[in-house]
Design a protein around this motif. Structure first.
Motif, PDB file in Angstrom:
ATOM      1  N   GLY A  16       0.863  -1.166   0.000  1.00  0.00           N
ATOM      2  CA  GLY A  16       0.000   0.000   0.000  1.00  0.00           C
ATOM      3  C   GLY A  16       0.903   1.220   0.000  1.00  0.00           C
ATOM      4  N   LEU A  17       0.745   2.092  -0.967  1.00  0.00           N
ATOM      5  CA  LEU A  17       1.642   3.232  -1.172  1.00  0.00           C
ATOM      6  C   LEU A  17       0.888   4.539  -0.958  1.00  0.00           C
ATOM      7  N   GLY A  18       1.379   5.371  -0.053  1.00  0.00           N
ATOM      8  CA  GLY A  18       0.739   6.670   0.167  1.00  0.00           C
ATOM      9  C   GLY A  18       0.815   7.085   1.620  1.00  0.00           C
ATOM     10  N   GLU A  19      -0.340   7.388   2.202  1.00  0.00           N
ATOM     11  CA  GLU A  19      -0.351   7.944   3.546  1.00  0.00           C
ATOM     12  C   GLU A  19      -0.285   6.875   4.634  1.00  0.00           C
ATOM     13  N   VAL A  20       0.626   7.056   5.571  1.00  0.00           N
ATOM     14  CA  VAL A  20       0.559   6.436   6.885  1.00  0.00           C
ATOM     15  C   VAL A  20       0.286   7.575   7.853  1.00  0.00           C
ATOM     16  N   LEU A  21      -0.780   7.446   8.610  1.00  0.00           N
ATOM     17  CA  LEU A  21      -1.177   8.535   9.508  1.00  0.00           C
ATOM     18  C   LEU A  21      -1.897   7.971  10.713  1.00  0.00           C
ATOM     19  N   PHE A  22      -2.229   8.860  11.623  1.00  0.00           N
ATOM     20  CA  PHE A  22      -2.981   8.457  12.804  1.00  0.00           C
ATOM     21  C   PHE A  22      -4.403   8.980  12.706  1.00  0.00           C
ATOM     22  N   ASP A  23      -5.367   8.062  12.830  1.00  0.00           N
ATOM     23  CA  ASP A  23      -6.772   8.428  12.946  1.00  0.00           C
ATOM     24  C   ASP A  23      -7.032   8.769  14.408  1.00  0.00           C
ATOM     25  N   VAL A  24      -7.296  10.040  14.684  1.00  0.00           N
ATOM     26  CA  VAL A  24      -7.543  10.470  16.054  1.00  0.00           C
ATOM     27  C   VAL A  24      -9.043  10.383  16.304  1.00  0.00           C
ATOM     28  N   LEU A  25      -9.453   9.273  16.893  1.00  0.00           N
ATOM     29  CA  LEU A  25     -10.858   8.967  17.140  1.00  0.00           C
ATOM     30  C   LEU A  25     -11.253   9.411  18.546  1.00  0.00           C
ATOM     31  N   GLY A  32      -3.301   4.287  10.957  1.00  0.00           N
ATOM     32  CA  GLY A  32      -4.147   4.059   9.794  1.00  0.00           C
ATOM     33  C   GLY A  32      -3.559   4.688   8.545  1.00  0.00           C
ATOM     34  N   GLY A  33      -4.457   5.146   7.688  1.00  0.00           N
ATOM     35  CA  GLY A  33      -4.103   5.573   6.345  1.00  0.00           C
ATOM     36  C   GLY A  33      -4.534   4.471   5.392  1.00  0.00           C
ATOM     37  N   ALA A  34      -5.292   4.829   4.367  1.00  0.00           N
ATOM     38  CA  ALA A  34      -5.888   3.815   3.488  1.00  0.00           C
ATOM     39  C   ALA A  34      -4.882   2.828   2.919  1.00  0.00           C
ATOM     40  N   PRO A  35      -3.735   3.270   2.369  1.00  0.00           N
ATOM     41  CA  PRO A  35      -2.792   2.289   1.822  1.00  0.00           C
ATOM     42  C   PRO A  35      -2.236   1.330   2.877  1.00  0.00           C
ATOM     43  N   ALA A  36      -1.947   1.846   4.082  1.00  0.00           N
ATOM     44  CA  ALA A  36      -1.453   0.981   5.154  1.00  0.00           C
ATOM     45  C   ALA A  36      -2.532  -0.010   5.578  1.00  0.00           C
ATOM     46  N   ASN A  37      -3.780   0.470   5.658  1.00  0.00           N
ATOM     47  CA  ASN A  37      -4.884  -0.434   5.975  1.00  0.00           C
ATOM     48  C   ASN A  37      -4.984  -1.546   4.939  1.00  0.00           C
ATOM     49  N   PHE A  38      -4.884  -1.154   3.665  1.00  0.00           N
ATOM     50  CA  PHE A  38      -4.951  -2.122   2.572  1.00  0.00           C
ATOM     51  C   PHE A  38      -3.855  -3.178   2.723  1.00  0.00           C
ATOM     52  N   ALA A  39      -2.626  -2.735   2.960  1.00  0.00           N
ATOM     53  CA  ALA A  39      -1.512  -3.672   3.096  1.00  0.00           C
ATOM     54  C   ALA A  39      -1.733  -4.622   4.265  1.00  0.00           C
ATOM     55  N   PHE A  40      -2.208  -4.093   5.390  1.00  0.00           N
ATOM     56  CA  PHE A  40      -2.449  -4.933   6.565  1.00  0.00           C
ATOM     57  C   PHE A  40      -3.446  -6.039   6.254  1.00  0.00           C
ATOM     58  N   HIS A  41      -4.521  -5.704   5.553  1.00  0.00           N
ATOM     59  CA  HIS A  41      -5.541  -6.711   5.265  1.00  0.00           C
ATOM     60  C   HIS A  41      -5.093  -7.676   4.167  1.00  0.00           C
ATOM     61  N   VAL A 242     -25.259  -5.165   9.967  1.00  0.00           N
ATOM     62  CA  VAL A 242     -24.275  -5.231  11.044  1.00  0.00           C
ATOM     63  C   VAL A 242     -24.886  -4.685  12.329  1.00  0.00           C
ATOM     64  N   GLU A 243     -24.897  -5.519  13.364  1.00  0.00           N
ATOM     65  CA  GLU A 243     -25.342  -5.070  14.680  1.00  0.00           C
ATOM     66  C   GLU A 243     -24.135  -4.516  15.444  1.00  0.00           C
ATOM     67  N   ASN A 244     -24.371  -3.549  16.270  1.00  0.00           N
ATOM     68  CA  ASN A 244     -23.329  -3.012  17.149  1.00  0.00           C
ATOM     69  C   ASN A 244     -22.130  -2.460  16.366  1.00  0.00           C
ATOM     70  N   ILE A 245     -22.411  -1.561  15.425  1.00  0.00           N
ATOM     71  CA  ILE A 245     -21.322  -0.904  14.697  1.00  0.00           C
ATOM     72  C   ILE A 245     -20.513  -0.049  15.668  1.00  0.00           C
ATOM     73  N   VAL A 246     -19.194  -0.230  15.645  1.00  0.00           N
ATOM     74  CA  VAL A 246     -18.300   0.589  16.463  1.00  0.00           C
ATOM     75  C   VAL A 246     -17.831   1.787  15.649  1.00  0.00           C
ATOM     76  N   ASP A 247     -17.218   1.539  14.490  1.00  0.00           N
ATOM     77  CA  ASP A 247     -16.918   2.588  13.523  1.00  0.00           C
ATOM     78  C   ASP A 247     -16.661   1.923  12.175  1.00  0.00           C
ATOM     79  N   THR A 248     -16.795   2.699  11.116  1.00  0.00           N
ATOM     80  CA  THR A 248     -16.621   2.150   9.765  1.00  0.00           C
ATOM     81  C   THR A 248     -15.263   2.501   9.172  1.00  0.00           C
ATOM     82  N   VAL A 249     -14.358   3.069   9.982  1.00  0.00           N
ATOM     83  CA  VAL A 249     -13.034   3.451   9.494  1.00  0.00           C
ATOM     84  C   VAL A 249     -12.281   2.209   9.012  1.00  0.00           C
TER      85      VAL A 249
END
Length: 299
Positions: A16-25, A32-41, A242-249
């Protein structure tokens, strides 16, 4: 025609190429960061995956390295003098996020180094988006990366439009280099306008993509349904309740990673699509974008 069979039986290397960042929830900061998320999965689906980005010489930069290491996700995080990327995430009552991004961060300034280009030549597949291209430095590095990848490699453009951080030029240059494209229902009207299409629907946009040599189109519509086009095949599935959604990030990133990984491993489109919707639904029940996926969602 896009042929996934050439990857079967191989040790598939991807990034995954692009942003590595922190999602401040509201619950705290999550890597997080979409490319890093993609690579992890992709890694969870059995591919040899890595995240590629830049971080700063700050506490968040060191924390990013530590957290990705704790998740056993290899990462090429090129260091620069900017602050590590972060985004403030506000969640609605049903878990849908809105984002406020810091600007001119480390991932906006990915340097074009010999190591970056050598890494590109070693990969079978990469996923990238538009957010990290909002700055000309990272845009140039990402385009150069795609241009030196080996012939027959897979280039997945998950457009990920955010605020004003895109342009017709970025979209056009990225499409020229892609053979898989992914967007959602909010992005399709904007993309159709950029393409000069009067009809705003997924079928028509796939025709447009095919005329540009892109034979795989992944189109998601949140809690409603998703459609995947591959050559002359089309798969449409409702989104699981989906029951009990926590977040969709990160749910969309997990969806894309799962379906692409499954197709590369030789699974038929219908099975790959079904697995992807179930993985994305599970991610919605967990905190953050990189939860561990139970084995029964992977096999």
């Amino acid at each position: 025609m896009l042929d996934f069979s050439k990857f079967q039986g191989k040790r598939i290397k991807c990034a995954g190429l692009g942003e590595v960042l922190f999602d401040v929830l509201p619950t705290g900061a999550k890597i997080g960061g979409a490319p890093a998320n993609f690579a992890f999965h992709c890694k969870q689906q059995g591919l040899e995956a890595m995240a590629i980005s830049s971080v700063g010489k700050d506490a968040l930069g060191f924390k990013a390295r530590d957290l990705l290491a704790c998740k056993f996700l290899p990462a090429l995080l090129l260091e620069n003098d900017k602050q590590t990327g972060a985004v403030n995430v506000d969640l609605s009552d049903d878990g849908v996020p809105t984002y406020t991004f810091l600007e001119d961060t480390a991932y906006d300034n990915i340097p074009l180094t010999p190591l970056l280009l050598e890494t590109a030549k070693s990969l079978d597949m990469v996923c990238f988006g538009s957010l990290a291209q909002r700055n000309r430095i990272s845009h140039g590095a990402i385009m150069a990366f795609l241009d030196v990848m080996k012939e027959g490699s897979l280039k997945v453009f998950d457009v990920n439009l955010r605020r004003e951080y895109y342009s017709k030029f970025i979209i056009e240059e990225s499409l020229k280099r892609s053979n898989v494209f992914k967007c959602n229902e909010d992005e399709l009207p904007i993309l159709s306008e950029i393409a000069g299409l009067k009809d705003c629907n997924a079928d028509r946009y796939f025709e447009y993509l095919q005329n540009r040599g892109i034979d795989c189109f992944i189109f998601t519509e949140g809690a409603k349904e998703s459609t995947v086009y591959l050559n002359d095949e089309k798969s449409l599935l409702p989104t699981p309740k989906v029951e009990n959604i926590v977040d969709t990030v990160g749910a969309g990133d997990s969806f894309t990673a799962t379906i692409i990984s499954s197709l590369m491993k030789g699974e038929p489109l219908a099975k790959a699509h079904e697995k992807a919707v179930n993985v994305a639904a599970y991610v919605c029940t967990q905190k953050g974008a990189m939860p561990e996926i139970p084995y029964n969602f992977i096999r």
